[in-house]
Write an enzyme that holds these catalytic residues in place. Structure first.
Site, short mmCIF file in Angstrom:
data_model
loop_
_atom_site.label_atom_id
_atom_site.label_comp_id
_atom_site.label_asym_id
_atom_site.label_seq_id
_atom_site.Cartn_x
_atom_site.Cartn_y
_atom_site.Cartn_z
N LYS A 147 0.95 -1.13 0.04
CA LYS A 147 0.08 0.04 -0.13
C LYS A 147 0.76 1.12 -0.10
O LYS A 147 1.73 1.60 1.08
CB LYS A 147 -0.84 0.03 1.18
CG LYS A 147 -2.05 1.26 1.04
CD LYS A 147 -2.56 1.62 2.39
CE LYS A 147 -1.56 2.77 3.31
NZ LYS A 147 -1.53 3.92 2.46
N GLY A 191 4.28 3.16 13.37
CA GLY A 191 5.04 1.84 13.72
C GLY A 191 4.74 1.23 15.23
O GLY A 191 4.47 -0.05 15.12
N GLY A 241 7.58 4.31 7.92
CA GLY A 241 6.72 5.48 8.37
C GLY A 241 6.92 6.06 9.68
O GLY A 241 8.06 6.02 9.90
N GLU A 283 10.81 15.25 15.38
CA GLU A 283 11.09 15.30 13.74
C GLU A 283 10.32 16.40 13.18
O GLU A 283 9.15 16.64 13.36
CB GLU A 283 10.58 13.94 13.28
CG GLU A 283 11.42 13.57 12.02
CD GLU A 283 11.04 12.11 11.73
OE1 GLU A 283 9.75 11.52 12.16
OE2 GLU A 283 11.68 11.50 10.64
N GLU A 306 10.82 0.54 9.99
CA GLU A 306 11.82 1.63 9.56
C GLU A 306 10.97 2.79 9.96
O GLU A 306 10.13 3.38 9.32
CB GLU A 306 12.05 1.58 8.15
CG GLU A 306 12.58 0.26 7.58
CD GLU A 306 14.19 0.07 7.90
OE1 GLU A 306 14.60 1.14 8.67
OE2 GLU A 306 14.61 -0.72 7.57
N CYS A 341 13.65 10.63 6.78
CA CYS A 341 13.80 10.03 7.64
C CYS A 341 15.18 10.17 8.60
O CYS A 341 15.21 10.24 9.59
CB CYS A 341 13.45 8.60 7.76
SG CYS A 341 13.90 7.40 6.37
P1 NAD Z 1 2.71 7.73 8.46
O1 NAD Z 1 3.35 6.73 9.44
O2 NAD Z 1 1.59 8.51 8.75
O3 NAD Z 1 2.25 6.98 7.16
C1 NAD Z 1 3.12 6.17 6.70
C2 NAD Z 1 2.20 5.01 5.88
O4 NAD Z 1 1.41 4.43 6.82
C3 NAD Z 1 1.26 5.70 4.95
O5 NAD Z 1 1.15 4.66 3.71
C4 NAD Z 1 -0.03 5.54 5.71
O6 NAD Z 1 -1.33 5.50 4.75
C5 NAD Z 1 -0.08 4.32 6.50
N1 NAD Z 1 -0.61 4.22 7.83
C6 NAD Z 1 -1.00 5.18 8.50
N2 NAD Z 1 -1.82 4.72 9.50
C7 NAD Z 1 -1.68 3.40 9.51
C8 NAD Z 1 -2.04 2.41 10.20
N3 NAD Z 1 -2.62 2.76 11.53
N4 NAD Z 1 -1.79 1.10 10.09
C9 NAD Z 1 -1.41 0.78 8.82
N5 NAD Z 1 -0.69 1.71 7.94
C10 NAD Z 1 -1.20 3.16 8.20
O7 NAD Z 1 4.01 8.62 7.90
P2 NAD Z 1 3.90 9.84 7.06
O8 NAD Z 1 3.83 10.87 7.48
O9 NAD Z 1 3.48 9.11 5.50
O10 NAD Z 1 5.70 9.49 6.52
C11 NAD Z 1 6.60 10.35 7.22
C12 NAD Z 1 7.31 9.55 8.29
O11 NAD Z 1 7.91 8.32 7.59
C13 NAD Z 1 8.34 10.19 9.18
O12 NAD Z 1 8.24 10.03 10.59
C14 NAD Z 1 9.60 9.53 8.71
O13 NAD Z 1 10.67 9.61 9.63
C15 NAD Z 1 9.11 8.13 8.44
N6 NAD Z 1 10.07 7.58 7.35
C16 NAD Z 1 10.85 6.55 7.64
C17 NAD Z 1 11.73 5.82 6.81
C18 NAD Z 1 12.72 4.92 7.34
O14 NAD Z 1 13.25 4.36 6.45
N7 NAD Z 1 12.94 4.71 8.56
C19 NAD Z 1 11.61 6.24 5.39
C20 NAD Z 1 10.90 7.25 5.01
C21 NAD Z 1 9.87 8.09 5.97
#
Ligand code: NAD
Ligand code: MN
Length: 795
Positions: A192, A249, A244, A397, A266, A300
């Site tokens: 997704k 997470g 994310g 962050e 991650e 990230c």
């Molecule tokens: P987010 O956690 O809100 O969303 C990430 C993904 O998870 C999206 O596809 C979202 O639709 C989905 N999602 C949201 N709630 C969910 C749930 N309850 N269950 C399952 N899936 C769900 O993050 P974001 O705002 O889209 O992205 C930014 C964040 O991602 C930042 O905190 C960044 O540090 C992190 N990030 C980490 C890495 C890494 O490799 N460590 C890489 C890129 C981004």
């Protein structure tokens, strides 16, 4: 239109737009909506539509529907149906498909770069030179792992169906990081994408169709967090991989607790960017550009906390200001732009709100003096001075192009500031003194360290975090292992709850077996300690007779034990050779007391003398096995594209919690303790609840060994109560639990707080005597976490 002469005079940039005609055609062809890709079919979107926005000008690029439970179910079913055949194709055939995908990505590199830029807002320079080439590289590299799978990973099998959820900041690259290793290892996937950036995933689905990838091997479903939760929570998904935010997470960790699904996370970061006074300052300034102004800071692992040595701080900051004023911010499709648009308006508002707290707390913001485009969601890059470590902008962050700065005097102070965070994704270190740089790299608690460089990525190097930045690695051999499971022999017995329901009968004076009539104490910090509550419980042996009493440890005892374990910091720095000596000596002491342990096992567990003898013998051998590995579980030097020595180091977690089962109480306990301490961890172990005297007798062996006090701490008492406290403890970085199925779920849930890594057995009894189950590389891997250190060389 300026004349050539004018331009030569001002040296102004003219517009240099990358053409988006091809992408516009493609978008026109998708005007009905972006489809889900399920079982090889593009599913016509139905239901309410949301819009996909180009953040550079707020225009609508496409429409999207959100997958509901039925579609998720259909996608998981398609993946399930396809998986056995995909695995059975063999590594070589899978390699050919991955190679075909890599080639197709390359052939469409320009198209994909433009599409990504329009959807996400990042500059064409970055998508063209960064994202998309790395995507192709990832599929090539994993075509290689597919080819080598059988020979490089013997006795492993694919996990099965993978549910993968990714963020919007590197949409196609994160897709590649997820899909390539999963497919190479013989899994099928349902992925997704983020709903803000679904377009390159759609283009990728078309590539899958074009290369003739078997139906159901890759499924792509669109939607928001709700759709994501349906996917990660689907009962027929075997492995969840998530990139994310840490908040989500944690939700997923909780959602999956006790499910037996494999999980890699991650998550976010607040990575230090440390500049020592002997650094090449101009190079470090360029480093800042790549660390926090790259990708609008939506990275990230962004070097978001710049930590500068005091003597050079002023000159470094003025260099930064000068560099800021040279940054070009604007239309991301313009090839001369350095900084594009932030992904969405809510994200821009989030950044602004956090930045405002920085200013409210008294920090000074230095922004690029650029004029921002009137349309679109642009954010001027910048950095703060005058922040304090506790300021929100130093802890949270920002996920935008704004760094904070702090200053330090000594290496010690720099390390303190660097590690003053709940995260541990990455760190950057600038120093021309290799000795200083490497010792700092060793001390920063982060999964990726860049020395005199920053934000380097390659499929051949592992990426992933320490602490609340998650667990699991992507890239390299380590990343492939996240998509494999060891093949275990036969069916596995379900473990019942501890036989013994503890009774707290007062001590009797007469016992059946007076030889082991003891009220055993706890073992904390190298000393026998009475339980905090002063209570004990009766231990029954063969035939239900009371054979002794063990201390009834409580929460306070667990906390004391963790504190004792934290005090022995030096154990991690003891050489592998010396740790091996300690383990050999343990074996020697154990062998001298062989008869005593055999008799104890017979009386306590009712084992036959033959079985007891086999258990003690295996325990001694296990000491030898882990002693052997103490100086042989090597890291690696990975081969990456750039000229770097890329080290992969196996570092201990620090403090591990171990919860021991009842079966084979001596051997199982040693099977957990030995790999942990061989790798340099300190442990708090909860002894077998039913046979605690085995453990308490074992610490007499520890007392006569050379093991520093506090490396092994042993607590007796009620398994589940103690395990819960241990799993909740913030200073424990990893927990292994052998108990019931319900207890496994409880531990995984309790581990959410600091997102500690867990290894639970879901109540399945292991055959501890068998070397294939009771010991092995998996124990060593799970007793360590990988730190990747990038060291550039050459000019
Ligand atoms: P987010 O956690 O809100 O969303 C990430 C993904 O998870 C999206 O596809 C979202 O639709 C989905 N999602 C949201 N709630 C969910 C749930 N309850 N269950 C399952 N899936 C769900 O993050 P974001 O705002 O889209 O992205 C930014 C964040 O991602 C930042 O905190 C960044 O540090 C992190 N990030 C980490 C890495 C890494 O490799 N460590 C890489 C890129 C981004
Ligand atoms: Mn978008």
């Amino acid at each position: 239109m300026p004349s050539i002469k004018d331009i030569m005079e001002t040296m102004e940039y003219g517009p240099a737009p990358e053409s988006n005609a091809e992408v516009k055609d493609w978008l026109a062809g998708h005007a009905d909506g972006i489809s889900h890709f399920i079982g090889g079919h593009f599913v016509t979107p139905e239901g309410p539509m949301t819009t996909v926005i180009n953040p550079a000008d707020d225009s609508v690029l496409a429409r999207l529907t959100k997958a509901g439970a039925d579609q998720i179910d259909a996608a998981v079913k398609a993946a399930r149906a396809a998986q056995p055949k995909w695995a059975a194709l063999g590594g070589h055939a899978r390699a050919r498909f991955l190679y075909a995908i890599a080639r197709h990505v390359q052939k469409r590199e320009r198209f994909l770069a433009v599409l990504e830029t329009m959807d996400n807002g990042k500059t064409i320079r970055e998508t063209r030179d960064g994202d998309i080439p790395l995507v192709a590289r990832h599929f090539y590299h994993h075509a290689g792992w597919a080819e080598l799978l059988e020979s490089e990973f013997p006795n492993h099998r694919p996990v099965g169906v993978c549910g993968q959820v990714i963020p919007w900041n590197f949409p196609l690259l994160m897709l590649a990081w997820k899909i390539a290793p999963a497919l190479a290892a013989g899994n099928t996937v349902v992925l997704k994408p983020a709903d803000l950036t679904p377009l390159t995933a759609q283009a990728f689905a078309e590539i899958c169709a074009d290369v003739g990838l078997p139906a159901g091997v890759v499924n792509i479903v669109h939607g928001d967090g709700e759709t994501g939760a349906l996917l990660t929570g689907h009962p027929d998904v075997d492995k969840v991989a998530f990139t994310g935010s840490t908040a989500v997470g944690r939700l997923i960790r909780e959602q999956l607790a006790g499910s037996g699904k494999k999980l890699s996370l991650e998550l976010g970061g607040k990575s230090p960017f440390i500049v020592f006074e002997d650094a090449d300052l101009d190079a470090a300034v360029e480093g800042v550009v790549d660390a926090i102004w790259f990708n609008q800071g939506e990275v990230c692992c962004a070097g978001s906390r710049i930590i500068v040595q005091e003597g050079i701080a002023e000159s470094f900051f003025s260099k930064l200001k000068a560099r800021l004023s040279a940054l070009r911010i604007g239309t991301p499709l313009d090839k001369t732009m350095d900084v594009g648009a932030v992904v969405s308006r809510p994200q821009l508002e989030r950044i602004r709100a956090l930045v405002a707290t920085g200013e409210a707390e008294g920090a000074i913001l230095h922004s690029a003096p650029a004029e921002l485009p009137a349309q679109g969601t642009f954010c001027a890059p910048g950095f703060f001075t005058g922040t304090a470590p506790a300021h929100r902008v130093n802890q949270e962050e920002i996920f935008g192009p704004i760094a904070t700065t702090l200053t330090f005097r000594t290496l010690e102070e720099a390390m303190q500031l660097a590690n003053d965070t709940r995260y541990g994704l990455a760190a950057t270190i600038w120093s021309q003194d290799i000795d200083r740089a490497i010792s700092a790299a060793a001390r920063v608690k982060a999964g990726v360290i860049w020395i005199n460089s920053t934000n380097l990525f390659d499929a051949g190097a592992a990426f992933g975090g320490y602490r609340e930045s998650g667990f699991g690695r992507e890239g390299a051999r380590e990343g492939v292992l996240e998509y494999l499971a060891p093949v275990l022999p036969g069916s596995r017995k379900e473990r019942s709850d501890p036989k013994l329901v503890p009774t707290f009968a007062p001590r009797k004076t007469k016992h059946d077996v007076p030889a082991i009539d003891v009220t055993a104490k706890l073992y904390i910090g190298g000393k026998q300690k009475r339980a905090d509550g002063g209570q004990s419980y009766s231990v029954t042996g063969k035939g239900g007779a009371i054979i002794g009493h063990a201390a009834l440890g409580n929460r306070k005892d667990i906390r004391n034990a963790v504190e004792a374990a934290a005090k022995v910091g030096s154990w991690a720095n003891v050489t592998g050779h010396n740790r091996a000596q300690v383990l050999y000596f343990l074996a020697e002491n154990l062998s001298q007391r062989r008869a005593e342990f055999e008799s104890l096992l017979i009386h306590s567990t009712g084992a036959s003398s033959k079985s007891a003898a086999a258990e003690v013998e295996a325990s001694i051998r296990r000491c030898f096995w882990y002693a052997a590995y103490a100086d042989k579980f090597d890291g690696a030097v990975h081969t990456t594209r750039q000229r770097h020595v890329t080290l992969s180091l196996n570092e201990p977690w620090g403090i591990m919690g171990l919860v021991c089962p009842d079966e084979r109480p001596l051997l199982s306990m040693l099977s957990l303790i030995l790999p942990a301490i061989a790798m340099g961890n300190s442990v708090v172990a909860i002894a077998s609840q039913s046979h605690p005297l085995v453990a308490t007798t074992f610490y007499q062996v520890l007392e006569t060994s050379d093991l520093p006090g506090g490396v092994v701490n042993l607590i007796t008492g009620l398994r589940e109560d103690l395990a819960k406290t241990l799993a909740e403890h913030d200073e424990v970085a990893c927990i292994w639990y052998c108990g019931s199925a319900a207890g496994s779920a409880m531990v995984e849930r309790a581990a959410c707080g600091n997102l500690k890594a867990t290894w639970t057995d879901l109540g399945h009894v292991r055959d501890w005597l068998a070397d294939t189950e009771g010991q092995g590389a998996e124990y060593l891997r799970r007793a360590t976490q990988i730190k990747t250190v990038w060291l550039p060389y050459g000019e």
